[in-house]
Motif scaffolding. Sequence first.
Motif, PDB file in Angstrom:
ATOM      1  N   ALA A 105       0.810  -1.219   0.000  1.00 53.12           N
ATOM      2  CA  ALA A 105       0.000   0.000   0.000  1.00 53.12           C
ATOM      3  C   ALA A 105       0.846   1.272   0.000  1.00 53.12           C
ATOM      4  O   ALA A 105       0.540   2.217  -0.727  1.00 53.12           O
ATOM      5  CB  ALA A 105      -0.943  -0.010   1.196  1.00 53.12           C
ATOM      6  N   ARG A 108       2.195   1.539  -3.536  1.00 56.36           N
ATOM      7  CA  ARG A 108       1.314   1.102  -4.624  1.00 56.36           C
ATOM      8  C   ARG A 108       1.213   2.124  -5.750  1.00 56.36           C
ATOM      9  O   ARG A 108       1.401   1.797  -6.913  1.00 56.36           O
ATOM     10  CB  ARG A 108      -0.068   0.761  -4.084  1.00 56.36           C
ATOM     11  N   LEU A 181      -6.190  -6.704  -0.736  1.00 55.22           N
ATOM     12  CA  LEU A 181      -4.969  -5.940  -1.017  1.00 55.22           C
ATOM     13  C   LEU A 181      -3.973  -6.062   0.131  1.00 55.22           C
ATOM     14  O   LEU A 181      -2.769  -6.126  -0.091  1.00 55.22           O
ATOM     15  CB  LEU A 181      -5.313  -4.472  -1.289  1.00 55.22           C
ATOM     16  N   GLU A 182      -4.473  -6.100   1.359  1.00 53.50           N
ATOM     17  CA  GLU A 182      -3.589  -6.241   2.519  1.00 53.50           C
ATOM     18  C   GLU A 182      -2.898  -7.597   2.516  1.00 53.50           C
ATOM     19  O   GLU A 182      -1.710  -7.711   2.821  1.00 53.50           O
ATOM     20  CB  GLU A 182      -4.382  -6.059   3.823  1.00 53.50           C
ATOM     21  N   SER A 185      -0.149  -7.682  -0.206  1.00 51.84           N
ATOM     22  CA  SER A 185       1.034  -6.894   0.089  1.00 51.84           C
ATOM     23  C   SER A 185       1.776  -7.388   1.316  1.00 51.84           C
ATOM     24  O   SER A 185       2.863  -6.918   1.612  1.00 51.84           O
ATOM     25  CB  SER A 185       0.650  -5.420   0.266  1.00 51.84           C
ATOM     26  N   GLU A 187       0.826  -7.012   4.375  1.00 55.18           N
ATOM     27  CA  GLU A 187       0.682  -6.081   5.496  1.00 55.18           C
ATOM     28  C   GLU A 187       0.012  -6.724   6.694  1.00 55.18           C
ATOM     29  O   GLU A 187       0.250  -6.328   7.813  1.00 55.18           O
ATOM     30  CB  GLU A 187      -0.085  -4.841   5.039  1.00 55.18           C
TER      31      GLU A 187
END
Length: 192
Positions: A105, A108, A181-182, A185, A187
């Motif tokens: 993120a 990104r 998305l987390e 990545s 995260e």
Amino acid sequence: KAATMNGIHEVFMIARAQTLIALCSTVPGYWFTVAFIDIMGRFAIQLMGFFMMTVFMFAIAFPYDHWIKPDNRIGFVVMYSLTFFFANFGPNATTFIVPAEIFPARLRSTCHGISAATGKAGAIVGAFGFLYAAQPQDKTKTDAGYPPGIGVKNSLIMLGVINFVGMLFTFLVPEPKGKSLEELSGETEVEK
């Protein structure tokens, strides 16, 4: 030929042909991507697109002397259109979707911008490179202002090889289908 067509008529004929190809192949290719991206996944669509583009480029290139005969021009346009369909139901769509999903993120937007800029630079090199490479090897038959090239047939073979290399590079791209998305990545792992 100049005796049968003026410049405005030639531009009209080219625009009409390009519009027909776009409406019959490019636009449906994007819509197929929209319809199937969450079913098939980004990886499968990109791999299939590169594979089919390779097949159609070689199918146009190797029997090129067959396709340039006036009686075979409809077949040539169909093959060319199928190449465009699979370009858009493939890497033309996935190469801007996947970078928006796989980068962390905090990086990104920067990484997506770099990916997009690299893609545009590659398109420019490819477009201008094809103009030069497609020139006939015979210096007397080249278009004005161009040096001799490797010819259209060899240029199409080269494009097929480039598509094949793109297919191989697809194996280095992770599949983001069905992941947040987390999660993509990494995260969520940092928080644990």
